[in-house]
Motif scaffolding. Structure first.
Motif, short mmCIF file in Angstrom:
data_model
loop_
_atom_site.label_atom_id
_atom_site.label_comp_id
_atom_site.label_asym_id
_atom_site.label_seq_id
_atom_site.Cartn_x
_atom_site.Cartn_y
_atom_site.Cartn_z
N UNK A 30 0.84 -1.20 0.00
CA UNK A 30 0.00 0.00 0.00
C UNK A 30 0.87 1.25 0.00
N UNK A 31 1.93 1.24 0.80
CA UNK A 31 2.85 2.38 0.84
C UNK A 31 3.58 2.54 -0.47
N UNK A 32 3.94 1.42 -1.09
CA UNK A 32 4.64 1.48 -2.37
C UNK A 32 3.72 2.04 -3.45
N UNK A 33 2.44 1.69 -3.38
CA UNK A 33 1.49 2.20 -4.36
C UNK A 33 1.34 3.71 -4.22
N UNK A 34 1.23 4.19 -2.99
CA UNK A 34 1.09 5.64 -2.81
C UNK A 34 2.38 6.36 -3.19
N UNK A 35 3.53 5.73 -2.94
CA UNK A 35 4.81 6.30 -3.34
C UNK A 35 4.88 6.37 -4.87
N UNK A 36 4.40 5.33 -5.53
CA UNK A 36 4.36 5.32 -7.00
C UNK A 36 3.43 6.39 -7.53
N UNK A 37 2.28 6.58 -6.88
CA UNK A 37 1.34 7.63 -7.27
C UNK A 37 1.98 9.00 -7.12
N UNK A 38 2.69 9.22 -6.01
CA UNK A 38 3.34 10.50 -5.75
C UNK A 38 4.44 10.75 -6.79
N UNK A 39 5.19 9.70 -7.13
CA UNK A 39 6.24 9.84 -8.15
C UNK A 39 5.62 10.17 -9.50
N UNK A 64 13.46 9.05 -16.28
CA UNK A 64 12.87 9.91 -15.25
C UNK A 64 13.39 9.49 -13.89
N UNK A 65 13.79 10.46 -13.13
CA UNK A 65 14.14 10.25 -11.72
C UNK A 65 13.24 11.16 -10.91
N UNK A 66 12.23 10.57 -10.26
CA UNK A 66 11.28 11.35 -9.47
C UNK A 66 11.58 11.17 -7.99
N UNK A 67 11.50 12.26 -7.26
CA UNK A 67 11.81 12.26 -5.83
C UNK A 67 10.68 12.92 -5.04
N UNK A 68 9.52 12.26 -4.95
CA UNK A 68 8.39 12.87 -4.25
C UNK A 68 8.59 12.95 -2.74
N UNK A 69 9.50 12.16 -2.21
CA UNK A 69 9.71 12.10 -0.76
C UNK A 69 10.78 13.08 -0.27
N UNK A 71 12.52 16.94 0.23
CA UNK A 71 12.00 18.26 0.54
C UNK A 71 12.91 19.29 -0.11
N UNK A 72 12.53 19.96 -1.16
CA UNK A 72 11.23 19.89 -1.83
C UNK A 72 11.17 18.70 -2.80
N UNK A 73 9.96 18.21 -3.05
CA UNK A 73 9.82 17.12 -4.02
C UNK A 73 10.22 17.61 -5.41
N UNK A 74 10.70 16.69 -6.23
CA UNK A 74 11.12 17.10 -7.56
C UNK A 74 11.36 15.93 -8.49
N UNK A 75 11.79 16.28 -9.69
CA UNK A 75 12.08 15.26 -10.71
C UNK A 75 13.11 15.80 -11.67
N UNK A 76 13.86 14.87 -12.23
CA UNK A 76 14.77 15.15 -13.34
C UNK A 76 14.39 14.18 -14.44
N UNK A 77 14.41 14.66 -15.67
CA UNK A 77 14.07 13.76 -16.76
C UNK A 77 14.72 14.21 -18.06
#
Length: 141
Positions: A30-39, A64-69, A71-77
């Motif tokens: 469940x946590x992995x799913x929400x982490x995937x959703x956030x990413x 894509x490298x997403x870092x939703x966790x 601070x601040x959340x972000x991504x590089x792609x």
């Protein structure tokens, strides 16, 4: 001394933990799913910024490298405006940083090529592009 070390290794092993270990191994789904959703949310927002900055309807996203966790959340792609680009040809990069406000991502800063855009950019045009992206990301899509 060898017996104490061996006992510590046995007690720390998953077999010694028994059913409790099996239960904790099964729960992170469940946590992995929400982490995937956030990413995915961070990735989607950064893709939107890239398309808006380039003023194109579609881009081909590479790595894509997403870092939703973070601070601040972000991504590089990496991305390409050519839909027929081969994976090795997708080399343009964008980096995005966000803040979350009432469940929605707001852009804090983004960098494309060697230029970074933020509210405190020294260059007036870079600040203007940042404000434009802030405005676009807040609009309903």
């Amino acid at each position: 001394m060898k017996h104490i070390l061996a006992l510590a290794l046995v007690l720390a092993s998953p077999i010694a933990a028994g059913p409790a270990f099996a239960q904790t191994k099964a729960q992170p789904a469940a946590g992995a799913a929400s982490q995937g959703d956030a990413a995915a949310k961070v990735e989607e927002a950064c893709t939107f910024i890239a398309k808006s900055l380039l003023m194109v309807d579609t881009i081909k996203v590479g790595i894509v490298q997403a870092f939703p966790d973070l601070d601040p959340p972000g991504a590089r792609m990496t991305y390409s405006t050519r839909m027929d680009a081969e994976p090795g040809d997708i080399t343009d990069e964008i980096e995005c940083q966000f803040t979350e406000n009432a469940g929605k991502l707001e852009i804090l800063r983004f960098c494309a090529d060697s230029t970074c855009y933020a509210s405190d950019s020294e260059d007036l045009e870079d600040r203007r592009r940042f404000v434009e992206m802030q405005t676009l990301i807040k609009r309903p899509r």
